[in-house]
Motif scaffolding. Structure first.
Motif, PDB file in Angstrom:
ATOM      1  N   GLN A   1      22.913  91.295  49.622  1.00 17.09           N
ATOM      2  CA  GLN A   1      22.807  90.828  48.288  1.00 17.09           C
ATOM      3  C   GLN A   1      23.050  89.638  48.101  1.00 17.09           C
ATOM      4  O   GLN A   1      24.008  89.778  47.786  1.00 17.09           O
ATOM      5  CB  GLN A   1      21.237  91.371  48.482  1.00 17.09           C
ATOM      6  CG  GLN A   1      20.521  91.972  48.969  1.00 17.09           C
ATOM      7  CD  GLN A   1      19.626  93.015  49.008  1.00 17.09           C
ATOM      8  OE1 GLN A   1      19.032  92.790  48.531  1.00 17.09           O
ATOM      9  NE2 GLN A   1      20.166  94.713  49.143  1.00 17.09           N
ATOM     10  N   ASP A   2      22.632  88.436  48.188  1.00 17.00           N
ATOM     11  CA  ASP A   2      23.112  87.764  46.635  1.00 17.00           C
ATOM     12  C   ASP A   2      22.781  87.865  45.015  1.00 17.00           C
ATOM     13  O   ASP A   2      21.378  87.372  45.052  1.00 17.00           O
ATOM     14  CB  ASP A   2      22.857  85.775  47.104  1.00 17.00           C
ATOM     15  CG  ASP A   2      23.366  84.764  46.388  1.00 17.00           C
ATOM     16  OD1 ASP A   2      23.812  84.902  45.321  1.00 17.00           O
ATOM     17  OD2 ASP A   2      23.856  84.163  46.669  1.00 17.00           O
ATOM     18  N   LEU A   3      23.323  88.038  44.590  1.00 14.53           N
ATOM     19  CA  LEU A   3      23.490  88.851  42.615  1.00 14.53           C
ATOM     20  C   LEU A   3      22.487  87.681  42.331  1.00 14.53           C
ATOM     21  O   LEU A   3      21.777  87.610  41.907  1.00 14.53           O
ATOM     22  CB  LEU A   3      24.039  89.791  43.011  1.00 14.53           C
ATOM     23  CG  LEU A   3      23.530  90.777  41.515  1.00 14.53           C
ATOM     24  CD1 LEU A   3      22.171  91.455  41.730  1.00 14.53           C
ATOM     25  CD2 LEU A   3      25.169  91.510  41.118  1.00 14.53           C
ATOM     26  N   PRO A   4      23.453  86.769  42.040  1.00 13.42           N
ATOM     27  CA  PRO A   4      22.494  85.353  41.095  1.00 13.42           C
ATOM     28  C   PRO A   4      21.747  85.184  41.931  1.00 13.42           C
ATOM     29  O   PRO A   4      20.258  84.646  40.636  1.00 13.42           O
ATOM     30  CB  PRO A   4      23.943  84.332  41.534  1.00 13.42           C
ATOM     31  CG  PRO A   4      25.253  85.342  41.869  1.00 13.42           C
ATOM     32  CD  PRO A   4      24.875  86.296  42.668  1.00 13.42           C
TER      33      PRO A   4
ATOM     34  N   LEU B   1      12.647  92.101  36.238  1.00 13.36           N
ATOM     35  CA  LEU B   1      13.092  92.174  35.508  1.00 13.36           C
ATOM     36  C   LEU B   1      13.972  92.296  36.461  1.00 13.36           C
ATOM     37  O   LEU B   1      14.260  93.366  37.029  1.00 13.36           O
ATOM     38  CB  LEU B   1      13.105  92.814  34.459  1.00 13.36           C
ATOM     39  CG  LEU B   1      14.059  93.423  33.619  1.00 13.36           C
ATOM     40  CD1 LEU B   1      13.592  91.894  32.847  1.00 13.36           C
ATOM     41  CD2 LEU B   1      13.441  93.994  32.526  1.00 13.36           C
ATOM     42  N   LEU B   2      15.901  92.009  36.505  1.00 17.74           N
ATOM     43  CA  LEU B   2      16.139  91.836  37.642  1.00 17.74           C
ATOM     44  C   LEU B   2      16.758  93.632  37.345  1.00 17.74           C
ATOM     45  O   LEU B   2      17.507  94.068  36.550  1.00 17.74           O
ATOM     46  CB  LEU B   2      17.797  91.404  37.459  1.00 17.74           C
ATOM     47  CG  LEU B   2      19.143  91.641  38.249  1.00 17.74           C
ATOM     48  CD1 LEU B   2      19.051  91.324  39.523  1.00 17.74           C
ATOM     49  CD2 LEU B   2      20.141  91.291  37.452  1.00 17.74           C
ATOM     50  N   ALA B   3      16.474  94.228  38.377  1.00 14.29           N
ATOM     51  CA  ALA B   3      17.230  95.540  38.122  1.00 14.29           C
ATOM     52  C   ALA B   3      17.588  96.701  39.322  1.00 14.29           C
ATOM     53  O   ALA B   3      18.179  95.473  40.154  1.00 14.29           O
ATOM     54  CB  ALA B   3      15.971  96.549  38.736  1.00 14.29           C
ATOM     55  N   ASP B   4      18.024  97.421  39.799  1.00 13.45           N
ATOM     56  CA  ASP B   4      18.474  97.843  40.640  1.00 13.45           C
ATOM     57  C   ASP B   4      18.047  97.865  42.320  1.00 13.45           C
ATOM     58  O   ASP B   4      18.926  97.734  42.947  1.00 13.45           O
ATOM     59  CB  ASP B   4      19.814 100.237  40.288  1.00 13.45           C
ATOM     60  CG  ASP B   4      21.042  99.549  41.198  1.00 13.45           C
ATOM     61  OD1 ASP B   4      21.848  98.408  41.245  1.00 13.45           O
ATOM     62  OD2 ASP B   4      21.275 100.713  41.608  1.00 13.45           O
TER      63      ASP B   4
ATOM     64  N   ALA C   1      19.641  87.608  40.463  1.00 17.64           N
ATOM     65  CA  ALA C   1      18.866  86.602  39.077  1.00 17.64           C
ATOM     66  C   ALA C   1      17.802  85.946  39.101  1.00 17.64           C
ATOM     67  O   ALA C   1      16.737  86.164  38.041  1.00 17.64           O
ATOM     68  CB  ALA C   1      20.326  86.903  38.618  1.00 17.64           C
TER      69      ALA C   1
ATOM     70  N   ARG D   1      17.781  99.005  47.213  1.00 17.11           N
ATOM     71  CA  ARG D   1      18.791  98.141  46.527  1.00 17.11           C
ATOM     72  C   ARG D   1      19.133  97.573  46.623  1.00 17.11           C
ATOM     73  O   ARG D   1      19.729  96.913  47.374  1.00 17.11           O
ATOM     74  CB  ARG D   1      20.170  99.714  45.911  1.00 17.11           C
ATOM     75  CG  ARG D   1      19.247 101.053  45.619  1.00 17.11           C
ATOM     76  CD  ARG D   1      20.471 101.972  45.471  1.00 17.11           C
ATOM     77  NE  ARG D   1      21.127 101.714  44.077  1.00 17.11           N
ATOM     78  CZ  ARG D   1      22.399 102.648  43.755  1.00 17.11           C
ATOM     79  NH1 ARG D   1      22.791 103.491  44.133  1.00 17.11           N
ATOM     80  NH2 ARG D   1      22.694 102.093  42.533  1.00 17.11           N
ATOM     81  N   VAL D   2      20.670  96.917  45.294  1.00 15.95           N
ATOM     82  CA  VAL D   2      20.318  95.211  45.326  1.00 15.95           C
ATOM     83  C   VAL D   2      22.527  95.578  46.279  1.00 15.95           C
ATOM     84  O   VAL D   2      22.862  94.895  46.985  1.00 15.95           O
ATOM     85  CB  VAL D   2      21.204  94.323  44.565  1.00 15.95           C
ATOM     86  CG1 VAL D   2      21.461  95.335  43.386  1.00 15.95           C
ATOM     87  CG2 VAL D   2      21.194  93.372  44.233  1.00 15.95           C
ATOM     88  N   SER D   3      22.677  96.640  46.259  1.00 11.28           N
ATOM     89  CA  SER D   3      24.274  96.872  46.292  1.00 11.28           C
ATOM     90  C   SER D   3      24.447  97.050  48.308  1.00 11.28           C
ATOM     91  O   SER D   3      25.062  96.925  48.868  1.00 11.28           O
ATOM     92  CB  SER D   3      24.488  98.082  46.060  1.00 11.28           C
ATOM     93  OG  SER D   3      24.097  99.069  45.755  1.00 11.28           O
TER      94      SER D   3
END
Lengths: 309, 428
Positions: free
Chosen positions: A50-53, A65-68, A56, A113-115
């Motif tokens: 997953q692409d974090l930016p 809200l960005l969360a885990d 966001a 989870r984003v990770s």
């Protein structure tokens, strides 16, 4: 919803939405329509990081809200390029440009989870008659390893094309009054009904919302981007993405969402941009939600949350 | 109000691993980090849907839109929306000061429970428009006619368009915190080698604590980080010796990026309650909040170093409690810079300082280094300004609980503006 006998087309990268759009437009003519058959293929894309930016940005544009753990609508966004690829392919019976997203259902089996690295899959099923034509479901799954963590079902309407032999007037179960065409007076009763009564939020949607959402969601359908490009498709102004509205509502109720839940949304009337809309709830708890105009006389979105599952 | 004060006990904490500025949390706002940290705490202690007495937190680098940062975090969390909250700011002392506030309200019986701590992002710092542009925009918004608006905006000069980023500098002296500390380090003759030794120990001890699982019930992974991003387990005094000084000038400059805390992102919170509330929720108390003191020094005139206020606060607190340094089992001295810790220790050993400045009969004493920052501190963990107090309080409370009832811990945090916030906890 599983089909044992399907072929699997294994993808090695996320299909480019723009390429799929181009294919869909170039090959749209001469498709069999409701007389044809849905492709039996299932598109599978493993190893998705997953692409974090971008996540966001998605959270920012949709008021979250960005969360885990990621929003359910984000997982829909990840599967969207697969949907478009399937719908634009030559073996899909309908021309993609005429298809309207009228409803969406998702089941979150556990927080994602984003990770986590994901395997996405998408296929089409349930070609069904609708009083305005036909509907087809684009079904998606997200897995972590073998574990099924998310299911999605996007219902698209093809106007004026009913499957042969289907009695006209039989209405597909979930999306009864969907009318994404935007005709002001021909709407069904649900569009006029005030629905859930209590106003809980007021949102001012800017004229460029469609462009902002397209950037983070990758859905650059011209009806969302500008008044000019929307006019070419019969809309007086650009319209908000239905999935933006969906994501905005989910973000608003996020603190009260259970870990496992099902959510069903019907896109009733499009939101012309810019616009001011309100979120209404049926009372205590989550239950029924609706997005309407300020007066409550025109309903844009109906949503129901069920859970914990 | 009760005739007798009740105890305030620390029940635990939650933090996210601290990130390096521009690193893993580059896309996360203060709001996002604080809300996630609060939700992690709520999940750990089974508080979903609960109305707590209050939540107090703060951020040092704060956007104007975040005026109600902590209340918004509560509303975005699984806590009951009826939980009150407020923001508090005392530079790097913010986190510890919120703990003091909540503990005091619990002691007075005004609340039975609370969450305290803070958050900071150096990555998502607010950027203000230059003063010329700001005044022109305000003028234009007050203008009643298009002509007046155009005239107001015409006053903008190209130079006004450069944004103002927050600087880590004292407004009254123009010196950065590091430059201030370099003066103190030189005054106290703190050697480069001693600073590098302290920094290496901080990294090794924090790494050992992570390895031993000490933080398993104190931290929750966030956005791909499961340990502090700036932690360097493999660092050594030799490696640190190779770095060039960044603060202070020329011959004798000792402060490097290795023995100074990096700019960081992160959040940390602590759960406190009365013993009765803790019992009702079947939560074991880790430590009792004993007392706290805040001191301030006149660094503007150059009378004292910017970060030396804890050297004054601790002796006052010990005296009030009838304690000496020897009565303390664990010292948590925030490592703003390695030389800050060392200058503070040197001051307490100095007869001249303790008699002249503190009015004592002799030196305060020597801190047993084996009791100092035993699980590492800010040099290794990083220092998201307002989050540091919460990190330290939860860490120390758990250490004291492990040591057993009656064990004592001292916390010392220096802060911008020449202030120092210190507190004593006692193990339960």
């Amino acid at each position: 919803m599983s089909r044992v006998d399907v072929d699997v087309e294994l993808l090695d990268r996320t299909p480019r939405v723009a390429t799929s759009f181009a294919t869909g437009v170039a090959t749209g003519l001469g498709r069999p329509g409701a007389r044809g058959e849905l492709p039996g293929r299932r598109l599978v894309l493993p190893g998705v990081r997953q692409d974090l930016p971008r996540l966001a940005g998605f959270c920012e544009v949709t008021g979250g809200l960005l969360a885990d753990t990621v929003p359910a609508t984000w997982l829909h966004v990840l599967t969207f390029p697969l949907q478009v690829r399937l719908m634009s392919a030559r073996d899909f019976p309908f021309p993609m440009l005429g298809m309207v997203h009228v409803g969406n259902r998702m089941r979150v089996h556990r927080p994602v989870r984003v990770s986590e690295e994901l395997t996405l899959s998408t296929w089409a099923e349930d070609l069904a008659p609708h009083r305005k034509g036909s509907t087809v479901d684009l079904v998606g799954e997200v897995r972590v390893g073998e574990e099924l963590v998310w299911e999605g079902r996007s219902t698209y309407l093809v106007r004026g094309d009913t499957p042969p032999g289907a009695p006209r007037g039989e209405v597909s179960e979930a999306m009864g009054d969907a009318d994404a065409g935007g005709s002001p007076d021909g709407a069904g009763a649900a569009a006029r009904a005030a629905g859930p009564g209590r106003q809980v939020a007021l949102w001012r949607l800017p004229a460029d919302l469609g462009r902002s959402y397209a950037r983070v969601a990758g859905d650059a359908n011209p009806i969302h981007l500008s008044a000019l490009s929307a006019k070419a498709f019969g809309f007086p102004r650009a319209i908000a993405h239905g999935m933006w509205t969906h994501a905005r509502v989910l973000a608003a109720v996020q603190p009260r969402l259970p870990q496992r839940y099902a959510v069903s949304a019907t896109f009733v009337k499009p939101i012309l941009l810019p616009s001011t809309v309100v979120l209404r709830t049926g009372g205590q708890g989550l239950g029924d939600l609706a997005v309407t105009d300020r007066e409550g006389s025109r309903r844009h979105l109906s949503m129901q949350v069920d859970g914990p599952l | 109000m009760p005739d007798q004060l009740t105890d305030a006990v620390i029940l635990g904490g939650n933090r996210i691993p601290f990130g390096k500025a521009g690193g893993a949390y580059a896309d996360a706002s203060n709001q996002a980090m604080l809300t996630s940290t609060l939700d992690g705490l709520v999940a750990r202690f089974g508080l979903a849907g609960e109305r707590l007495g209050e939540v107090a937190a703060g951020a040092v680098l704060k956007h104007a839109r975040d005026f109600n940062l902590t209340r918004e975090a509560v509303l975005g969390s699984a806590l009951a929306a009826t939980t009150p909250a407020y923001d508090l700011q005392q530079a790097c002392g913010t986190g510890l000061e919120t703990v003091i506030q909540v503990a005091n309200k619990i002691r007075l019986g005004q609340v039975d429970s609370g969450v305290a701590g803070g958050v900071d992002s150096a990555s998502d710092a607010p950027i203000a428009v230059g003063e010329g542009l700001r005044k022109a925009l305000l003028g234009a918004s007050r203008a009643r006619t298009p002509m007046a608006r155009a005239k107001a905006l015409a006053a903008v000069r190209p130079g006004d368009l450069a944004p103002e980023t927050p600087r880590n500098a004292e407004p009254r002296t123009g010196l950065s915190m590091g430059e201030h500390q370099a003066l103190t380090a030189r005054e106290w003759g703190i050697t480069r080698e001693a600073q590098d030794e302290l920094a290496a120990a901080s990294h090794h001890q924090l790494a050992a604590a992570w390895d031993a699982g000490f933080f398993d019930d104190l931290a929750t992974g966030f956005l791909r980080l499961s340990r502090d991003e700036g932690l360097r387990p493999e660092t050594s005094v030799d490696k640190l010796a190779g770095l060039s000084p960044v603060f202070g000038k020329g011959e004798g400059a000792t402060m490097t990026a290795g023995n100074s805390t990096p700019l960081s992102d992160g959040a940390a919170l602590v759960l406190l309650g009365s013993p009765q509330w803790a019992a009702e929720h079947r939560l074991p108390a880790l430590a009792r909040f004993v007392d706290a003191e805040v001191a301030a020094v006149d660094y503007v005139s150059g009378d004292e170093g910017l970060l030396m206020a804890p050297a004054y606060a601790v002796p006052r607190l010990l005296a009030r409690q009838g304690l000496t340094l020897d009565d303390i089992d664990r010292f948590e001295i925030h490592e703003a810079f390695a030389s800050t810790v060392l200058a503070t220790l040197a001051a307490w050993e100095s007869e001249e300082f303790c008699t002249g400045r503190l009015g004592l009969d002799g030196p305060l004493g020597t801190v047993d280094r084996s009791r100092l920052n035993v699980h590492g501190s800010s040099l290794a963990a990083g220092h998201p300004f307002a989050a540091t107090g919460g990190r330290i309080v939860a860490t120390l409370a758990k250490m004291l609980h492990d040591l057993g009832p009656g064990s004592r811990g001292l916390i010392s945090v220096c802060a911008a503006g020449g202030q120092g916030v210190v507190a004593i906890l006692e193990g339960c």
